[in-house]
Design an enzyme around this catalytic site. Structure first.
Site, PDB file in Angstrom:
ATOM      1  CB  CYS A 186      -0.900   0.281   1.184  1.00  0.00           C
ATOM      2  SG  CYS A 186       0.074   0.192   2.753  1.00  0.00           S
TER       3      CYS A 186
ATOM      4  CB  CYS B 281      18.958   2.768   6.339  1.00  0.00           C
ATOM      5  SG  CYS B 281      19.944   3.504   4.869  1.00  0.00           S
TER       6      CYS B 281
ATOM      7  CB  CYS C  34      23.404   5.197   7.351  1.00  0.00           C
ATOM      8  SG  CYS C  34      21.773   5.580   7.637  1.00  0.00           S
TER       9      CYS C  34
END
Length: 94
Positions: free
Chosen positions: A40, A49, A52
């Protein structure tokens, strides 16, 4: 040659990824690294991430702090070359 595109010029890989992955919602981690959310387009789980290690994603369609929807910027590949400055013994008339 300043306006020419040479094969040695690196492509904008984000534009390539956006084109290849199709209609996904793009986000940016708190440090600005791009990533996508499928289904969605709203964050439903948390992760890290890959660039990082900061927390990204969210829970129940609520993003974690700093995880923001990003705009598709289009191809930012530049013209020119990546061979560096013409200084240092290279012919200055070429």
């Amino acid at each position: 040659m300043q306006a020419a595109f040479l094969p040695t010029m690196p492509e904008d890989m984000l534009a390539v990824a956006q084109q290849a992955l199709g209609p996904l919602q793009w986000y940016r981690c708190p440090n600005g690294h791009p990533c996508t959310v499928g289904e969605c387009g709203q964050p439903m789980e948390r992760s890290r991430c890959v660039d990082c290690g900061l927390e990204i994603g969210g829970h129940n369609h609520r993003p974690v702090a700093g995880f923001t929807a990003g705009n598709v910027q289009g191809d930012r590949t530049q013209t020119g070359h990546v061979l560096g400055d013409r200084a240092g013994g290279i012919c200055q008339t070429c």
